[in-house]
Design a protein around this motif. Structure first.
Motif, PDB file in Angstrom:
ATOM      1  N   GLU A 137       0.809  -1.213   0.000  1.00 41.07           N
ATOM      2  CA  GLU A 137       0.000   0.000   0.000  1.00 41.07           C
ATOM      3  C   GLU A 137       0.845   1.267   0.000  1.00 41.07           C
ATOM      4  OE1 GLU A 137      -3.310   2.218   2.802  1.00 41.07           O
ATOM      5  OE2 GLU A 137      -2.853   0.117   3.137  1.00 41.07           O
ATOM      6  N   ALA A 138       2.013   1.215   0.577  1.00 44.31           N
ATOM      7  CA  ALA A 138       2.854   2.399   0.728  1.00 44.31           C
ATOM      8  C   ALA A 138       3.338   2.970  -0.605  1.00 44.31           C
ATOM      9  CB  ALA A 138       4.054   2.072   1.605  1.00 44.31           C
ATOM     10  N   PHE A 139       3.488   2.141  -1.619  1.00 45.96           N
ATOM     11  CA  PHE A 139       4.030   2.592  -2.895  1.00 45.96           C
ATOM     12  C   PHE A 139       2.963   2.849  -3.950  1.00 45.96           C
ATOM     13  CE2 PHE A 139       7.360  -0.138  -0.977  1.00 45.96           C
ATOM     14  CZ  PHE A 139       8.260   0.871  -0.685  1.00 45.96           C
ATOM     15  N   ALA A 140       1.704   2.673  -3.624  1.00 45.52           N
ATOM     16  CA  ALA A 140       0.621   2.843  -4.589  1.00 45.52           C
ATOM     17  C   ALA A 140       0.202   4.307  -4.681  1.00 45.52           C
ATOM     18  CB  ALA A 140      -0.569   1.989  -4.192  1.00 45.52           C
ATOM     19  N   ASP A 141      -0.203   4.724  -5.868  1.00 48.97           N
ATOM     20  CA  ASP A 141      -0.723   6.078  -6.071  1.00 48.97           C
ATOM     21  C   ASP A 141      -2.199   6.169  -5.713  1.00 48.97           C
ATOM     22  OD1 ASP A 141       1.749   6.954  -7.141  1.00 48.97           O
ATOM     23  OD2 ASP A 141       1.221   6.056  -9.066  1.00 48.97           O
ATOM     24  N   LEU A 142      -2.904   5.056  -5.841  1.00 51.71           N
ATOM     25  CA  LEU A 142      -4.344   5.031  -5.628  1.00 51.71           C
ATOM     26  C   LEU A 142      -4.719   3.762  -4.866  1.00 51.71           C
ATOM     27  CD1 LEU A 142      -7.077   6.443  -6.465  1.00 51.71           C
ATOM     28  CD2 LEU A 142      -7.085   4.933  -8.429  1.00 51.71           C
ATOM     29  N   ILE A 143      -5.509   3.922  -3.819  1.00 53.07           N
ATOM     30  CA  ILE A 143      -6.009   2.782  -3.053  1.00 53.07           C
ATOM     31  C   ILE A 143      -7.417   2.491  -3.558  1.00 53.07           C
ATOM     32  CG2 ILE A 143      -6.474   1.869  -0.759  1.00 53.07           C
ATOM     33  CD1 ILE A 143      -3.550   2.625  -1.275  1.00 53.07           C
ATOM     34  N   VAL A 144      -7.657   1.266  -3.979  1.00 52.49           N
ATOM     35  CA  VAL A 144      -8.906   0.906  -4.654  1.00 52.49           C
ATOM     36  C   VAL A 144      -9.697  -0.088  -3.815  1.00 52.49           C
ATOM     37  CG1 VAL A 144      -9.873  -0.208  -6.707  1.00 52.49           C
ATOM     38  CG2 VAL A 144      -7.899   1.291  -6.919  1.00 52.49           C
ATOM     39  N   PHE A 145     -10.998   0.178  -3.725  1.00 53.32           N
ATOM     40  CA  PHE A 145     -11.928  -0.759  -3.113  1.00 53.32           C
ATOM     41  C   PHE A 145     -12.867  -1.249  -4.198  1.00 53.32           C
ATOM     42  CE2 PHE A 145     -16.014  -1.710  -1.055  1.00 53.32           C
ATOM     43  CZ  PHE A 145     -15.600  -2.674  -0.161  1.00 53.32           C
ATOM     44  N   LYS A 146     -13.013  -2.570  -4.321  1.00 56.70           N
ATOM     45  CA  LYS A 146     -13.891  -3.139  -5.343  1.00 56.70           C
ATOM     46  C   LYS A 146     -15.326  -3.145  -4.852  1.00 56.70           C
ATOM     47  CE  LYS A 146     -11.005  -6.244  -8.002  1.00 56.70           C
ATOM     48  NZ  LYS A 146     -10.865  -7.619  -8.474  1.00 56.70           N
ATOM     49  N   GLU A 147     -16.173  -2.410  -5.545  1.00 53.52           N
ATOM     50  CA  GLU A 147     -17.602  -2.387  -5.247  1.00 53.52           C
ATOM     51  C   GLU A 147     -18.288  -3.508  -6.013  1.00 53.52           C
ATOM     52  OE1 GLU A 147     -19.443  -0.760  -3.228  1.00 53.52           O
ATOM     53  OE2 GLU A 147     -18.180   0.892  -2.582  1.00 53.52           O
ATOM     54  N   THR A 148     -19.360  -4.024  -5.462  1.00 53.04           N
ATOM     55  CA  THR A 148     -20.115  -5.066  -6.152  1.00 53.04           C
ATOM     56  C   THR A 148     -21.161  -4.469  -7.089  1.00 53.04           C
ATOM     57  OG1 THR A 148     -21.632  -5.177  -4.293  1.00 53.04           O
ATOM     58  CG2 THR A 148     -19.789  -6.735  -4.311  1.00 53.04           C
ATOM     59  N   ASN A 149     -21.534  -3.226  -6.851  1.00 52.22           N
ATOM     60  CA  ASN A 149     -22.545  -2.558  -7.661  1.00 52.22           C
ATOM     61  C   ASN A 149     -21.958  -1.281  -8.238  1.00 52.22           C
ATOM     62  OD1 ASN A 149     -24.813  -1.377  -8.751  1.00 52.22           O
ATOM     63  ND2 ASN A 149     -26.109  -1.832  -6.995  1.00 52.22           N
ATOM     64  N   LYS A 150     -22.207  -1.025  -9.518  1.00 49.48           N
ATOM     65  CA  LYS A 150     -21.679   0.154 -10.186  1.00 49.48           C
ATOM     66  C   LYS A 150     -22.237   1.445  -9.587  1.00 49.48           C
ATOM     67  CE  LYS A 150     -21.537   2.459 -14.616  1.00 49.48           C
ATOM     68  NZ  LYS A 150     -21.936   2.474 -15.999  1.00 49.48           N
ATOM     69  N   LEU A 151     -23.424   1.403  -9.056  1.00 56.00           N
ATOM     70  CA  LEU A 151     -24.039   2.609  -8.496  1.00 56.00           C
ATOM     71  C   LEU A 151     -23.304   3.110  -7.252  1.00 56.00           C
ATOM     72  CD1 LEU A 151     -27.788   1.660  -8.886  1.00 56.00           C
ATOM     73  CD2 LEU A 151     -26.430   3.166 -10.330  1.00 56.00           C
ATOM     74  N   PHE A 152     -22.621   2.238  -6.551  1.00 58.10           N
ATOM     75  CA  PHE A 152     -21.892   2.643  -5.354  1.00 58.10           C
ATOM     76  C   PHE A 152     -20.470   3.106  -5.663  1.00 58.10           C
ATOM     77  CE2 PHE A 152     -24.876  -0.516  -3.336  1.00 58.10           C
ATOM     78  CZ  PHE A 152     -25.726   0.462  -2.854  1.00 58.10           C
ATOM     79  N   ALA A 153     -20.013   2.917  -6.879  1.00 53.71           N
ATOM     80  CA  ALA A 153     -18.670   3.345  -7.279  1.00 53.71           C
ATOM     81  C   ALA A 153     -18.730   4.781  -7.782  1.00 53.71           C
ATOM     82  CB  ALA A 153     -18.124   2.411  -8.350  1.00 53.71           C
ATOM     83  N   ASP A 154     -18.982   5.698  -6.851  1.00 53.01           N
ATOM     84  CA  ASP A 154     -19.211   7.086  -7.230  1.00 53.01           C
ATOM     85  C   ASP A 154     -18.175   8.058  -6.691  1.00 53.01           C
ATOM     86  OD1 ASP A 154     -19.940   6.786  -4.624  1.00 53.01           O
ATOM     87  OD2 ASP A 154     -21.832   7.864  -4.784  1.00 53.01           O
ATOM     88  N   LYS A 155     -17.094   7.555  -6.132  1.00 54.65           N
ATOM     89  CA  LYS A 155     -16.020   8.408  -5.624  1.00 54.65           C
ATOM     90  C   LYS A 155     -14.675   7.825  -6.034  1.00 54.65           C
ATOM     91  CE  LYS A 155     -18.591  10.242  -1.841  1.00 54.65           C
ATOM     92  NZ  LYS A 155     -19.010  10.122  -0.490  1.00 54.65           N
ATOM     93  N   VAL A 156     -13.649   8.637  -5.870  1.00 57.47           N
ATOM     94  CA  VAL A 156     -12.301   8.223  -6.263  1.00 57.47           C
ATOM     95  C   VAL A 156     -11.875   6.992  -5.468  1.00 57.47           C
ATOM     96  CG1 VAL A 156      -9.895   8.926  -6.314  1.00 57.47           C
ATOM     97  CG2 VAL A 156     -11.675  10.566  -6.868  1.00 57.47           C
ATOM     98  N   GLY A 157     -11.364   5.995  -6.177  1.00 59.20           N
ATOM     99  CA  GLY A 157     -10.890   4.775  -5.539  1.00 59.20           C
ATOM    100  C   GLY A 157     -11.944   3.698  -5.412  1.00 59.20           C
ATOM    101  N   LEU A 158     -13.174   4.000  -5.730  1.00 60.96           N
ATOM    102  CA  LEU A 158     -14.243   3.000  -5.692  1.00 60.96           C
ATOM    103  C   LEU A 158     -14.464   2.517  -7.113  1.00 60.96           C
ATOM    104  CD1 LEU A 158     -16.732   4.755  -3.261  1.00 60.96           C
ATOM    105  CD2 LEU A 158     -14.927   3.126  -2.727  1.00 60.96           C
ATOM    106  N   TRP A 159     -14.123   1.275  -7.361  1.00 55.69           N
ATOM    107  CA  TRP A 159     -14.214   0.701  -8.694  1.00 55.69           C
ATOM    108  C   TRP A 159     -15.165  -0.482  -8.682  1.00 55.69           C
ATOM    109  CZ3 TRP A 159      -8.602   0.156 -10.997  1.00 55.69           C
ATOM    110  CH2 TRP A 159      -8.022   1.423 -11.104  1.00 55.69           C
ATOM    111  N   ALA A 160     -15.940  -0.602  -9.729  1.00 54.97           N
ATOM    112  CA  ALA A 160     -16.792  -1.764  -9.949  1.00 54.97           C
ATOM    113  C   ALA A 160     -16.284  -2.468 -11.201  1.00 54.97           C
ATOM    114  CB  ALA A 160     -18.244  -1.345 -10.120  1.00 54.97           C
TER     115      ALA A 160
END
Length: 128
Positions: free
Chosen positions: A67-90
């Motif tokens: 995590e220390a060397f990453a530019d972006l921390i990503v959380f995988k969403e199960t629904n596209k509607l909840f991926a509405d902010k930076v780092g939230l990917w569906a």
């Protein structure tokens, strides 16, 4: 009818004068890493692994194990509607349904930016 044909032909062969200082209509995308901002990428993402389709992708990404060397921390969403902010990917099921198509490279030096997947939604976001 003859005059409308002449007017159409005249408009077709006359070069369009663009105002000074304006970019052309279809400017090619710059390939420099400075032009790609990972902090603006969210929504449905399709991760491409085929090197032959690299030129069709929006950018190149490296999946960082730390995590220390990453530019972006990503959380995988199960629904596209909840991926509405930076780092939230569906995950998109296909290239055509994705907001962004990113090429995943195994070489850190060839990537535009690096990501790290997290299991906690509140940790997702840009590190800059």
């Amino acid at each position: 009818m003859f005059f409308s044909f002449l007017l159409t032909a005249l408009l077709a062969i006359t070069p369009v004068a663009s105002p000074a200082g304006h970019a052309p209509i279809a400017a090619p995308r710059a390939t420099a890493s400075a032009s790609l901002e990972p902090c603006k990428i969210y929504g449905s993402i399709y991760l491409e692994t085929d090197p032959g389709r690299r030129s069709y992708c929006f950018g190149t990404v490296y999946v960082e194990p730390e995590e220390a060397f990453a530019d972006l921390i990503v959380f995988k969403e199960t629904n596209k509607l909840f991926a509405d902010k930076v780092g939230l990917w569906a995950d998109a099921p296909a290239r055509d349904f994705a907001d962004y198509v990113l090429f995943v490279t195994p070489d850190r030096g060839k990537a535009d930016f690096a990501i790290h997947y997290t299991k906690v939604r509140s940790f997702a976001g840009c590190k800059q």
